[in-house]
Design a protein around this motif. Structure first.
Motif, PDB file in Angstrom:
ATOM      1  N   MET A 184      51.055  28.286  42.635  1.00  0.00           N
ATOM      2  CA  MET A 184      50.375  28.833  41.642  1.00  0.00           C
ATOM      3  C   MET A 184      51.485  29.677  40.604  1.00  0.00           C
ATOM      4  O   MET A 184      52.430  30.070  41.182  1.00  0.00           O
TER       5      MET A 184
ATOM      6  N   ALA B 253      41.828  31.404  37.411  1.00  0.00           N
ATOM      7  CA  ALA B 253      43.225  31.143  37.868  1.00  0.00           C
ATOM      8  C   ALA B 253      43.417  29.788  38.096  1.00  0.00           C
ATOM      9  O   ALA B 253      42.407  29.031  38.546  1.00  0.00           O
ATOM     10  N   GLU B 254      44.343  29.246  37.933  1.00  0.00           N
ATOM     11  CA  GLU B 254      44.970  27.963  38.127  1.00  0.00           C
ATOM     12  C   GLU B 254      45.872  27.882  39.421  1.00  0.00           C
ATOM     13  O   GLU B 254      46.834  28.667  39.485  1.00  0.00           O
ATOM     14  N   PHE B 255      45.388  27.099  40.311  1.00  0.00           N
ATOM     15  CA  PHE B 255      46.014  27.006  41.458  1.00  0.00           C
ATOM     16  C   PHE B 255      46.011  25.549  42.116  1.00  0.00           C
ATOM     17  O   PHE B 255      45.102  24.768  41.698  1.00  0.00           O
ATOM     18  N   GLU B 256      47.036  25.347  43.055  1.00  0.00           N
ATOM     19  CA  GLU B 256      47.014  24.018  43.721  1.00  0.00           C
ATOM     20  C   GLU B 256      46.983  24.310  45.333  1.00  0.00           C
ATOM     21  O   GLU B 256      47.864  25.000  45.505  1.00  0.00           O
TER      22      GLU B 256
END
Lengths: 65, 532
Positions: B217, B282-285
């Motif tokens: 992220m 929140a943006e995450f992988e």
């Protein structure tokens, strides 16, 4: 050296203050207060040998009761 | 994902050893190409001791796993010729923050020592760490150093025949036999070597489960260690956040006992936990997730005949304090110079028992620290939770309570205080560099002290004359002299005007004096090589 002879400036005042500090607290709140108090006093003493003797004295009381 | 941990770095290749005929005899075989096995192999090969590494896989570890590398292992890696690329790649950090419930309780700074080359800690994924070690293996091979790495070579049986160890190795083309004078088992906590040889592995088992997640992220959290006790997003449990290179963040959630592993590892469930922690937008992988429990235990001895155990194969700790891979690197640091002297016939085999003694001392220190951290983080009784919470409550207002907070006592090297290899001390010199202690780095005016030491026995004279070389029973002691800089004074002289230090090949102090004496140096060298 752990002091085991009377050492309070004002014995009855201290005891009353200790009980009063717990007024109106739940069991959990009282347990937490006791734990904080014990940590504060232990740090004030600091000396590991005194603390060890105190722990031993407190533990043997438990066995007797 | 075209990740490094999906790429075969040492794919299977047929070896001549697999041709029909008698088993080939090797000097040293290492089982396991993890951080510890590779470090041992590099150490041996760069000192011209032939070494063969066997690994049942052909690539670096899957997932970030060990991520915190402490100063002492970085110093060891410098000696192995691969510390600087690791530090350049890693995320250096020195600040930790502790949160309790909704608020920050306090922060601490590990106060980097300005006169040291390396930072207190770097975070680096284990797969990157191993990749750098494999690069170092390849560089040594190009220099013609005797090191070989065989992937998809799984040891399926072994026996110590007294004079050598015999191994049966399974490969994609069937099995073959090998023999070796010495075997180093670096095959991890579940060590098949340990099991096949029937050795014990006793200690304490902890019941709590931890969900460990690597998340990619873009986040503006600083490069700090954040630890939460009882946070709103993980009530009654703990959590840890750590930054790694390439915008990968390590997050650990304590998830308690008696869990449903499969359900916990469902991506939806992990995403739910992460959104609760990082915010719903929140943006995450998700890169990697795993659930672990841990144990604090060790083998009774680290040497059994011709087999030496190192790293997690020999001892296992909880992850709090980063004492796993870090202590494994200190194992091989301790072992390799001793094994080299034995192989070269310059010391008796008994010297290898001091590897076991010294590293058991280190392992016990690590187990003690790691057990205490674990007990603080996961209180086992009602009253231990009451005291734990009292400490955390007090820590916000009262400085005295902060040292009691134990979210991991971060890895530091041990001093082999009672080692029988130690020579005489001179007590008026600073305590930090007493016999058994690792050297403390210092600015010598012409570079870093630790860059000028290692691999040989050395005699350091500060304001004191020492010979350039001294031969003792086939072992060469190399002398060097330094003028006292401020940092040398602080760590090595104290109030004394001059000092002489005898240093082991692993950069630990053997003995020290106020002036050079040939007979005292010879006696101390004999002591340090097990001949006293």
């Amino acid at each position: 050296m752990l002091i085991t002879k009377p050492n309070f400036d004002h014995t009855d005042d201290f005891y009353a203050a200790l009980i009063k500090a717990h007024d109106g607290l739940s069991k959990a709140q009282s347990d937490a207060l006791n734990a904080r108090l014990l940590l504060i006093l232990s740090n004030h003493i600091g000396d590991q040998s005194v603390l060890d003797t105190a722990l031993k004295a407190a533990s043997s009381e438990k066995e007797l009761s | 994902m075209g990740k490094i941990f999906n790429t075969p770095l040492y794919p299977y290749q047929r070896s001549e050893d697999q041709d029909p005929g008698p088993a080939t005899r090797h000097k040293v075989i290492i089982i396991g190409a993890g951080p510890v096995g590779l470090a041992a192999a590099i150490d041996l090969a760069q000192q011209d001791i032939p070494v063969l590494v066997l690994d049942d896989n052909d690539r670096v570890s899957f997932g970030s796993r060990a991520i915190c590398f402490a100063k002492r292992p970085l110093e060891i890696l410098d000696r192995l010729g691969c510390g600087e690329p690791m530090v350049a790649r890693g995320v250096a950090w020195d600040t930790g923050r502790v949160f309790f419930d909704k608020d920050e309780a306090y922060s601490f700074n590990l106060l980097p020592e300005t006169d040291h080359k390396n930072p207190a800690f770097i975070n680096l994924q284990q797969y990157t760490f191993e990749e750098k070690l494999v690069e170092r293996v390849r560089a040594l091979q190009e220099q013609g150093k005797p090191i070989e790495l065989r992937g998809k070579n799984k040891v399926t049986a072994l026996a110590d025949n007294g004079g050598h160890v015999r191994l049966e190795v399974d490969t994609p083309e069937g099995s073959y036999l090998l023999e070796t004078d010495w075997l180093i088992a670096c095959d991890g906590a579940t060590s098949p070597t340990r099991r096949m040889l029937g050795h014990d592995f006793e200690g304490r088992v902890f019941e709590d489960n931890f969900l460990i997640v690597d998340v990619i992220m873009q986040a503006d959290f600083p490069a700090e260690r954040w630890f939460w006790f009882d946070p709103p997003f993980n009530r009654g449990q703990s959590a840890l956040l750590h930054k790694q290179p390439d915008n990968v963040w390590r997050i650990d959630f304590q998830i308690g006992q008696d869990i449903d592993r499969e359900a916990e590892l469902e991506p939806e469930n992990i995403h739910r936990r992460l959104r609760a922690m990082l915010g719903k937008d929140a943006e995450f992988e998700l890169e990697w997730a795993s659930i672990y429990t841990f144990q604090c235990r060790r083998m009774e001895r680290f040497r059994y005949g011709r087999t030496l155990f190192a790293g997690d194969a020999a001892h296992q700790v909880s992850p709090f304090g980063a004492r796993g891979a870090n202590s494994g690197l200190q194992d091989t640091d301790n072992l390799v110079w001793k094994l080299k002297l034995v192989i070269e016939g310059k010391a008796g085999e008994d010297l290898l028992d001091t590897y076991s003694d010294e590293r058991i001392y280190g392992a016990d220190e690590n187990i003690l620290n790691s057990t205490r951290s674990t007990d603080f983080i996961t209180p086992k009784t009602e009253i231990s939770r009451i005291f734990r919470d009292a400490v955390l409550t007090l820590a916000k207002e009262h400085e005295f309570a902060r040292p009691l907070v134990n979210s991991g006592r971060l890895s530091v090297p041990c001093t082999y205080d009672d080692s029988k290899l130690n020579g005489p001390d001179m007590e008026q010199l600073p305590r930090a560099t007493r016999p058994g202690a690792p050297l403390k780095d210092a600015d010598t005016g012409t570079g870093w002290l630790l860059d000028q030491t290692g691999n040989d026995f050395q005699l350091l004279g500060i304001n004191a004359d020492v010979p350039e070389t001294l031969e003792v029973g086939g072992i060469t002691i190399k002398g060097f002299q330094l003028s006292p800089t401020e940092s040398l004074k602080t760590c090595y002289l104290g109030d004394a005007r001059a000092a002489v230090y005898l240093i082991r090949p692993d950069q630990h102090v053997v003995a020290r004096w106020l002036a050079y004496s040939k007979s005292a140096t010879i006696a101390a060298l004999r002591q340090a090589t097990g001949k006293a």
